[in-house]
Design a protein around this motif. Structure first.
Motif, mmCIF file in Angstrom:
data_model
loop_
_atom_site.group_PDB
_atom_site.id
_atom_site.type_symbol
_atom_site.label_atom_id
_atom_site.label_comp_id
_atom_site.label_asym_id
_atom_site.label_seq_id
_atom_site.Cartn_x
_atom_site.Cartn_y
_atom_site.Cartn_z
ATOM 1 N N VAL A 141 0.853 -1.183 0.000
ATOM 2 C CA VAL A 141 0.000 0.000 0.000
ATOM 3 C C VAL A 141 0.894 1.240 0.000
ATOM 4 O O VAL A 141 1.841 1.335 0.786
ATOM 5 N N GLY A 142 0.616 2.151 -0.889
ATOM 6 C CA GLY A 142 1.384 3.389 -0.956
ATOM 7 C C GLY A 142 0.491 4.564 -1.291
ATOM 8 O O GLY A 142 -0.748 4.451 -1.320
ATOM 9 N N PHE A 143 1.101 5.697 -1.527
ATOM 10 C CA PHE A 143 0.394 6.912 -1.931
ATOM 11 C C PHE A 143 0.739 7.187 -3.396
ATOM 12 O O PHE A 143 1.910 7.319 -3.748
ATOM 13 N N GLY A 223 -8.685 4.802 -8.231
ATOM 14 C CA GLY A 223 -8.031 5.962 -7.643
ATOM 15 C C GLY A 223 -6.786 6.388 -8.386
ATOM 16 O O GLY A 223 -6.506 7.590 -8.521
ATOM 17 N N THR A 224 -6.004 5.422 -8.891
ATOM 18 C CA THR A 224 -4.804 5.782 -9.641
ATOM 19 C C THR A 224 -5.166 6.495 -10.931
ATOM 20 O O THR A 224 -4.469 7.433 -11.348
ATOM 21 N N GLU A 225 -6.269 6.095 -11.547
ATOM 22 C CA GLU A 225 -6.722 6.759 -12.771
ATOM 23 C C GLU A 225 -7.223 8.165 -12.455
ATOM 24 O O GLU A 225 -6.958 9.114 -13.203
ATOM 25 N N ASP A 239 1.177 0.063 -4.734
ATOM 26 C CA ASP A 239 2.275 0.652 -5.499
ATOM 27 C C ASP A 239 2.335 0.100 -6.920
ATOM 28 O O ASP A 239 2.639 0.831 -7.869
ATOM 29 N N SER A 240 2.001 -1.159 -7.101
ATOM 30 C CA SER A 240 2.032 -1.748 -8.440
ATOM 31 C C SER A 240 1.002 -1.095 -9.357
ATOM 32 O O SER A 240 1.274 -0.876 -10.549
ATOM 33 N N ASP A 241 -0.171 -0.754 -8.817
ATOM 34 C CA ASP A 241 -1.199 -0.090 -9.621
ATOM 35 C C ASP A 241 -0.760 1.318 -10.011
ATOM 36 O O ASP A 241 -1.035 1.789 -11.116
ATOM 37 N N CYS A 242 -0.076 2.019 -9.097
ATOM 38 C CA CYS A 242 0.377 3.376 -9.391
ATOM 39 C C CYS A 242 1.431 3.367 -10.488
ATOM 40 O O CYS A 242 1.376 4.164 -11.428
ATOM 41 N N VAL A 243 2.392 2.460 -10.378
ATOM 42 C CA VAL A 243 3.432 2.371 -11.404
ATOM 43 C C VAL A 243 2.828 1.974 -12.739
ATOM 44 O O VAL A 243 3.206 2.509 -13.796
ATOM 45 N N THR A 255 5.011 7.621 -6.785
ATOM 46 C CA THR A 255 4.683 6.736 -5.668
ATOM 47 C C THR A 255 5.522 7.093 -4.455
ATOM 48 O O THR A 255 6.729 7.299 -4.560
ATOM 49 N N SER A 256 4.887 7.178 -3.308
ATOM 50 C CA SER A 256 5.594 7.380 -2.046
ATOM 51 C C SER A 256 4.960 6.467 -0.997
ATOM 52 O O SER A 256 3.891 5.896 -1.219
#
Length: 355
Positions: A141-143, A223-225, A239-243, A255-256
């Motif tokens: 889980v990340g931001f 949320g990433t979209e 984090d994988s979804d954000c990348v 990503t943080s």
């Protein structure tokens, strides 16, 4: 510390290219059907709790590798648990979703325990010795932040859970709903863990965060979209979804991670009770726990890390060893799920200040 061999993300391998067309789904169906030579009795029905393209291409690659006809429906972990309650026997195997949700399914009588011979190569933290589940990927889980939106607000990317409570982020945060998306629940259980098991403190945090949340989405990737489009500044996300979103064109995304610690996912596979194609379900579990299958992640591409140390990960896959992770109690996460979600819905999400 675990390490993975990394290679640049390549074009789809021949196995995936040859079978992808057969696995394409209508845009509004959320499912896909494949047709192979059919060496087993009946079609294998997969409940897939990963992103659509991973479900599609891995299903196709499995079919190519085994000759077993396969079809999938893409569902969040909460949705799978609901479907297992209402339509038992609908699926033969559950592929993806946090391991704790597979424990819940077992407690409810939905798992056919199977100790795969392929699981012998997994580290202990990625496998249940009793055959309830085995892990085939992991992420944290990340931001997921839009740097341009943060710049407008005069803010840096968040590096603590407290940063999300900043008044500048009012209506600028996205979070998936814990009842339908596993990462939403992971965020809540992370807070409970950081607060030494204090449920009230965990719920209080999300009560404070609520005014900053624009939407509790159904899907983890939504949320990433939203962040990528600039509709929100920050999304609580894997984090994988954000990348993945950043690699797919949302170039402003960064990503943080919270410095005090974050939750992580062991994505699991389980054979389901009353499987109509039990042999096919067991073969799927055997196959996805092999290096050959996990080497395909980079070609999907998937940005979750494989669970086998000798599997090849793509260059953009987040380094899971570099993330400060909380002590994750799988059984505790499973046992607390219903109570935490009920409290979230009654004390947090029912307020009118978030959609």
């Amino acid at each position: 510390m675990r390490s993975y061999r990394k290679t640049p993300v390549l074009a789809l391998g021949a196995v995936l290219v040859a079978t992808t067309a057969a696995c394409s789904a209508p845009a509004d169906s959320g499912s896909s059907s494949t047709s192979g030579s059919g060496s087993s009795s009946g079609t294998l029905n997969i409940a897939c709790s990963q992103q659509e393209d991973f479900c599609q291409k891995i299903t196709a690659a499995f079919e190519e590798a085994t000759g077993i006809d396969a079809t999938y429906v893409r569902l969040g972990a909460g949705e799978v648990l609901a479907r297992l309650e209402t339509t038992p026997g609908e699926f033969d195997v559950w592929s993806g979703g946090q391991a704790e949700n597979h424990l819940i399914a077992d407690e409810r009588g939905f798992i056919e325990r199977y100790v795969s011979p392929s699981a012998a190569d997994l580290p202990a933290e990625y496998n249940d010795a009793d055959g309830i589940w085995s892990g085939f990927y992991t992420d944290s889980v990340g931001f997921c932040s839009n740097q341009s939106e943060l710049d407008k607000l005069g803010m840096d990317a968040p590096t603590s859970w407290e940063d999300l409570l900043a008044p500048e982020l009012k209506g600028k945060v996205a979070m998936p709903h814990p009842a339908t998306a596993g990462v939403g629940y992971m965020a809540i259980y992370t807070q409970q863990t950081l607060n030494d098991g204090d449920t009230d403190a965990a719920i209080d945090y999300f009560t404070q965060l609520h005014g900053n949340v624009m939407q509790y989405s159904k899907s983890a990737a939504t949320g990433t979209e939203q962040a990528g489009r600039g509709e929100v500044a920050v999304a609580i996300a894997l984090d994988s979804d954000c990348v993945k979103a950043a690699e797919n064109g949302y170039s402003e995304l960064v990503t943080s991670y919270p410095e005090e610690g974050t939750g992580y996912e062991v994505g699991a596979v389980s054979v389901l009770k009353d499987a109509r194609n039990l042999d096919g379900a067991q073969q799927y579990m055997d196959w996805i726990l092999t290096t050959e299958a996990q080497d395909l992640y980079k070609d999907v591409p998937s940005y979750a890390a494989p669970t086998l140390a000798d599997a090849v990960a793509g260059d953009a896959v987040p380094d899971q060893d570099a993330v400060n992770k909380v002590e994750w109690d799988l059984k505790g996460a499973a046992d607390n799920r219903d109570q935490l979600i009920e409290l979230f819905e009654s004390d947090v999400a029912s307020s009118s200040s978030a959609q």
